[in-house]
Write a protein that holds these residues in place. Sequence first.
Motif, PDB file in Angstrom:
ATOM      1  N   TYR A 204      -4.549 -32.209 -89.897  1.00 57.07           N
ATOM      2  CA  TYR A 204      -3.479 -31.708 -90.749  1.00 57.07           C
ATOM      3  C   TYR A 204      -2.228 -31.460 -89.914  1.00 57.07           C
ATOM      4  N   VAL A 205      -1.087 -31.776 -90.490  1.00 49.39           N
ATOM      5  CA  VAL A 205       0.199 -31.550 -89.824  1.00 49.39           C
ATOM      6  C   VAL A 205       1.054 -30.680 -90.728  1.00 49.39           C
ATOM      7  N   ALA A 206       1.866 -29.850 -90.101  1.00 45.27           N
ATOM      8  CA  ALA A 206       2.623 -28.872 -90.881  1.00 45.27           C
ATOM      9  C   ALA A 206       3.782 -29.505 -91.645  1.00 45.27           C
ATOM     10  N   ASP A 207       4.367 -30.564 -91.100  1.00 45.84           N
ATOM     11  CA  ASP A 207       5.501 -31.190 -91.765  1.00 45.84           C
ATOM     12  C   ASP A 207       5.546 -32.666 -91.384  1.00 45.84           C
ATOM     13  N   ARG A 208       6.477 -33.392 -91.968  1.00 48.10           N
ATOM     14  CA  ARG A 208       6.532 -34.839 -91.734  1.00 48.10           C
ATOM     15  C   ARG A 208       7.027 -35.170 -90.334  1.00 48.10           C
ATOM     16  N   GLY A 209       7.778 -34.283 -89.731  1.00 44.06           N
ATOM     17  CA  GLY A 209       8.167 -34.492 -88.341  1.00 44.06           C
ATOM     18  C   GLY A 209       6.947 -34.516 -87.437  1.00 44.06           C
ATOM     19  N   GLN A 210       6.012 -33.570 -87.659  1.00 43.54           N
ATOM     20  CA  GLN A 210       4.779 -33.569 -86.873  1.00 43.54           C
ATOM     21  C   GLN A 210       3.937 -34.800 -87.158  1.00 43.54           C
ATOM     22  N   LEU A 211       3.995 -35.298 -88.397  1.00 38.53           N
ATOM     23  CA  LEU A 211       3.241 -36.497 -88.741  1.00 38.53           C
ATOM     24  C   LEU A 211       3.744 -37.687 -87.945  1.00 38.53           C
ATOM     25  N   ILE A 212       5.074 -37.849 -87.864  1.00 42.90           N
ATOM     26  CA  ILE A 212       5.646 -38.954 -87.091  1.00 42.90           C
ATOM     27  C   ILE A 212       5.299 -38.800 -85.615  1.00 42.90           C
ATOM     28  N   THR A 213       5.379 -37.585 -85.099  1.00 38.81           N
ATOM     29  CA  THR A 213       5.046 -37.344 -83.696  1.00 38.81           C
ATOM     30  C   THR A 213       3.591 -37.685 -83.410  1.00 38.81           C
ATOM     31  N   ALA A 214       2.698 -37.285 -84.321  1.00 41.22           N
ATOM     32  CA  ALA A 214       1.269 -37.582 -84.145  1.00 41.22           C
ATOM     33  C   ALA A 214       1.013 -39.085 -84.186  1.00 41.22           C
ATOM     34  N   LEU A 215       1.715 -39.780 -85.064  1.00 41.57           N
ATOM     35  CA  LEU A 215       1.531 -41.229 -85.175  1.00 41.57           C
ATOM     36  C   LEU A 215       2.020 -41.925 -83.900  1.00 41.57           C
ATOM     37  N   ASN A 216       3.172 -41.511 -83.389  1.00 39.59           N
ATOM     38  CA  ASN A 216       3.665 -42.082 -82.131  1.00 39.59           C
ATOM     39  C   ASN A 216       2.666 -41.881 -81.004  1.00 39.59           C
ATOM     40  N   HIS A 217       2.103 -40.692 -80.949  1.00 46.16           N
ATOM     41  CA  HIS A 217       1.136 -40.383 -79.891  1.00 46.16           C
ATOM     42  C   HIS A 217      -0.113 -41.242 -80.037  1.00 46.16           C
ATOM     43  N   TRP A 218      -0.585 -41.434 -81.265  1.00 42.08           N
ATOM     44  CA  TRP A 218      -1.788 -42.249 -81.482  1.00 42.08           C
ATOM     45  C   TRP A 218      -1.570 -43.665 -80.955  1.00 42.08           C
ATOM     46  N   PHE A 219      -0.412 -44.247 -81.234  1.00 40.62           N
ATOM     47  CA  PHE A 219      -0.154 -45.607 -80.780  1.00 40.62           C
ATOM     48  C   PHE A 219      -0.047 -45.679 -79.269  1.00 40.62           C
ATOM     49  N   ARG A 220       0.562 -44.689 -78.631  1.00 40.11           N
ATOM     50  CA  ARG A 220       0.646 -44.702 -77.176  1.00 40.11           C
ATOM     51  C   ARG A 220      -0.747 -44.583 -76.553  1.00 40.11           C
ATOM     52  N   HIS A 221      -1.594 -43.752 -77.151  1.00 38.54           N
ATOM     53  CA  HIS A 221      -2.904 -43.470 -76.566  1.00 38.54           C
ATOM     54  C   HIS A 221      -3.889 -44.615 -76.789  1.00 38.54           C
ATOM     55  N   HIS A 222      -3.939 -45.158 -78.010  1.00 40.10           N
ATOM     56  CA  HIS A 222      -4.953 -46.171 -78.331  1.00 40.10           C
ATOM     57  C   HIS A 222      -4.445 -47.594 -78.142  1.00 40.10           C
ATOM     58  N   ASP A 223      -3.155 -47.800 -78.131  1.00 41.82           N
ATOM     59  CA  ASP A 223      -2.501 -49.025 -77.685  1.00 41.82           C
ATOM     60  C   ASP A 223      -3.018 -50.297 -78.365  1.00 41.82           C
ATOM     61  N   PRO A 224      -2.910 -50.413 -79.686  1.00 46.02           N
ATOM     62  CA  PRO A 224      -3.345 -51.638 -80.354  1.00 46.02           C
ATOM     63  C   PRO A 224      -2.386 -52.794 -80.084  1.00 46.02           C
ATOM     64  N   ASP A 225      -2.912 -54.014 -80.190  1.00 41.39           N
ATOM     65  CA  ASP A 225      -2.077 -55.207 -80.080  1.00 41.39           C
ATOM     66  C   ASP A 225      -1.489 -55.600 -81.428  1.00 41.39           C
ATOM     67  N   VAL A 226      -2.249 -55.374 -82.495  1.00 45.03           N
ATOM     68  CA  VAL A 226      -1.883 -55.856 -83.818  1.00 45.03           C
ATOM     69  C   VAL A 226      -2.022 -54.726 -84.831  1.00 45.03           C
ATOM     70  N   ILE A 227      -1.018 -54.593 -85.697  1.00 43.59           N
ATOM     71  CA  ILE A 227      -1.070 -53.670 -86.829  1.00 43.59           C
ATOM     72  C   ILE A 227      -1.208 -54.519 -88.085  1.00 43.59           C
ATOM     73  N   ILE A 228      -2.230 -54.252 -88.884  1.00 40.96           N
ATOM     74  CA  ILE A 228      -2.411 -54.981 -90.129  1.00 40.96           C
ATOM     75  C   ILE A 228      -2.327 -54.003 -91.292  1.00 40.96           C
ATOM     76  N   GLY A 229      -2.035 -54.513 -92.476  1.00 37.50           N
ATOM     77  CA  GLY A 229      -1.919 -53.668 -93.657  1.00 37.50           C
ATOM     78  C   GLY A 229      -1.629 -54.508 -94.875  1.00 37.50           C
ATOM     79  N   TRP A 230      -1.443 -53.837 -95.990  1.00 38.16           N
ATOM     80  CA  TRP A 230      -1.174 -54.503 -97.268  1.00 38.16           C
ATOM     81  C   TRP A 230       0.214 -54.082 -97.734  1.00 38.16           C
ATOM     82  N   ASN A 231       1.120 -55.042 -97.823  1.00 34.89           N
ATOM     83  CA  ASN A 231       2.536 -54.738 -98.036  1.00 34.89           C
ATOM     84  C   ASN A 231       3.024 -53.837 -96.903  1.00 34.89           C
TER      85      ASN A 231
END
Length: 792
Positions: A204-231
């Motif tokens: 859980y994150v307190a606000d959307r700023g923390q959500l963006i920060t958490a997402l940035n951190h996840w990508f730096r830490h897990h370092d995927p090559d490819v992002i996939i999704g629908w639309n």
Amino acid sequence: MDIGTENGFLLTRHWRDTRGGTEIELWFATPFGVRRVLVQGQRNVAFARAQDQPALEKLIGDEAGYQLQVLPLKTFEQAPVLAIYSHSYRALLNLEQRGSVAGIDLFEADIRPDDRYLMERFITAAVSIERSPEVDAGTLINPRLRPVEQYRPTLKLVSLDIETSAAGEVYSVALEGCGQRQVYMLGESAAAATGPEEDFELSYVADRGQLITALNHWFRHHDPDVIIGWNLIQFDLRLLQACADREGLILSLGRAGQPIEWRDHRRRDGFVFASIPGRVAIDGIEALRSAMWSFPSFALEAVAQELLGEGKAIDDAYHRMAEIERRFVHDKPALARYNLKDCELVTRIFAKTGLMEFLLERAHVTGLQIDRTGGSIAAFSHLYLPRMHRLGYVAPRVGARTGVSYPGGFVLESTPGLYDSMLVLDYKSLYPSIIRTFLIDPVGLAEGRMATEAGDTVPGPNGTRFSRTRHCLPGLITQLWIARDAAKRERNAPLAQALKLLMNAFIGVLGAQDGRFFDPALISAVTLRGHEIMLQTRRWVEAEGYAVVYGDTDSIFISLGRRMGEAEAAGVAAALVERINRAWSDHLRNQFEIESFLEIEFDTHYQRFFMPTIRGSEQGSKKRYAGLVVDEGGAEELVFRGLETVRSDWTPVAKRFQRELFQRIFHDQPYEAFVRDYVHDLRSGRFDDELVYRKRLRGRLESYDRTTPPQVRAARLADEHNLRLGRPLQYQNGGWISYVMTLKGPQPLELAPAVIDHEHYVAHQLRPIAEAILWPLGGDFDHLVSQQAQLF
């Protein structure tokens, strides 16, 4: 310092102007991890006619950073050219614009620095990289790169999906990949919202700023090559970017903490493009389309149901947004499970269809970035320009010729009716084989126009002539053709598919008026040859005593005159194939002294075949037919092309009617009673569950101001209903709407339906199908229906 080489596969490429020249940034996936390559101090180049040198020098004036040099190159009109070198690519683009105003043409200025660097080295995707000098653990400066064939990386994928409010406010972000299953949820954990032991991490994150920060951190830490999704790009990443912008943060999903580079092409193409340094963003919808997958609907629910046999965690499409709102307020773990389920479906669709394997092979054969959609013209340029340069030519300007039409593919008038034993013979990659056989090529045409000896050229339609010795495209197609045959032998289906699509796209590139190689004489030389080939094929078939019923571009439909078994029909097909291919080989050797690469193949034997009429006419249809195929084991399959059964905008009741009617006709069973009973059952309400139209709203509701088709009326009623109930509006920006026709007009499924207008379905769904089938057989739908009225 360790000096050696390693293999790499290109993920992304970027360029930037610096004081020392243009810098190109390339990110490669290697067996040892991701590798960043910087190519520094690059000069950019464009070309101009040598006669324009004085005007160019005047235009440049005292500006520094340009160098003019005469080269042994020329235009297709045989004008000598000079090269304009610049350390700044943006300055070169600016010079092109100023030159256009001054009447000076610059050629190839639109080729980006990264594209030119790669294409001139014949690099598409897989390379060998010199490992030093190394600046740090991940970056190489100006290493030597060489193309290689076999290397394909194992990439780390993450599936990303977001959930939002009806107003587009981000509620949660789910991530599945790199060994992780993670959901970031806005808000606080509610004690009442307990559930079973979860197999994912909910943060859980307190606000959307923390959500963006958490997402940035996840990508730096897990370092995927490819992002996939629908639309993924048009919806998820755009909303995440907007969220980060509102919070005053950087959405740094790129490697080395770099932000997304956005290019807005909505005015031209209706899309925005997201370039993420070091990572590839792939939208599942566009990837499936590029691999030639087709579905009545590309909604995630529809595709997942068809491919996987299951769908989204909230299967009520009409109340999905309301349920998302409820879960966000009252049951956040349930919303997290729903969010993550969408990620899982996308991951499984990619695995089921082999999409990543196809995209890697396509990148390797075309030179396009893995996540590039479309791009046939760019792929052609990437492969063709370096070959053309080595023959002494520069490419024409983009859009130099427009507004000129040319003949399309050959379509033979059809003979409507019901047939026994219909053979379909098909030319293998007809247009590429024409190019390869008759040496059709942009450079070859330019050389042919100035040839003085007739024996030096191959004549084409409308007075065109093509050089026998100086050309690029026939050799390029030969190379791809051989590679495709090898891929098929090795059972590398993704590579074979990528090569087939690339070769077949070349004719579209030559015919694209916004492409640099468009020339009506060039494209006509291909299509008119196609006409000649199909007409001659019909003559040879008819000389063997068979009737040609229909022909379409590269396929010919041959009636055998009587019902044959599979073995006998295959024997006739083999004899015709051998006769036609031998005839082409002899004819082209004798008339043009060229080798024939035309190859007709046995495609299908229909035990029964039906060619309908055009509605309201006695004339036979085009691109619409039905047939019955029987395999060696006796299993039957009904095949439909262009008919209502395979169209998404016809109701289930009409599709079933068409299938069952053909079943009876193909098996010589009486159909009159079936038609009468089917109409009676429809009128009596037995098929009310099959009367739903599903149509797409291709624009905003407000854009339909001149005409109001039924789907628009239904969508407006649905949103009025949603508004009264306080629900989010669903159709203001388009989408898919399901509705039925009632005595009050079209009504969406969200409303309790009024009385069904059964006569609408009889007149507009059953009658058109029945008339097209029954008329050639001497039947009459209205007569049968009137008989039914008398009986009942």
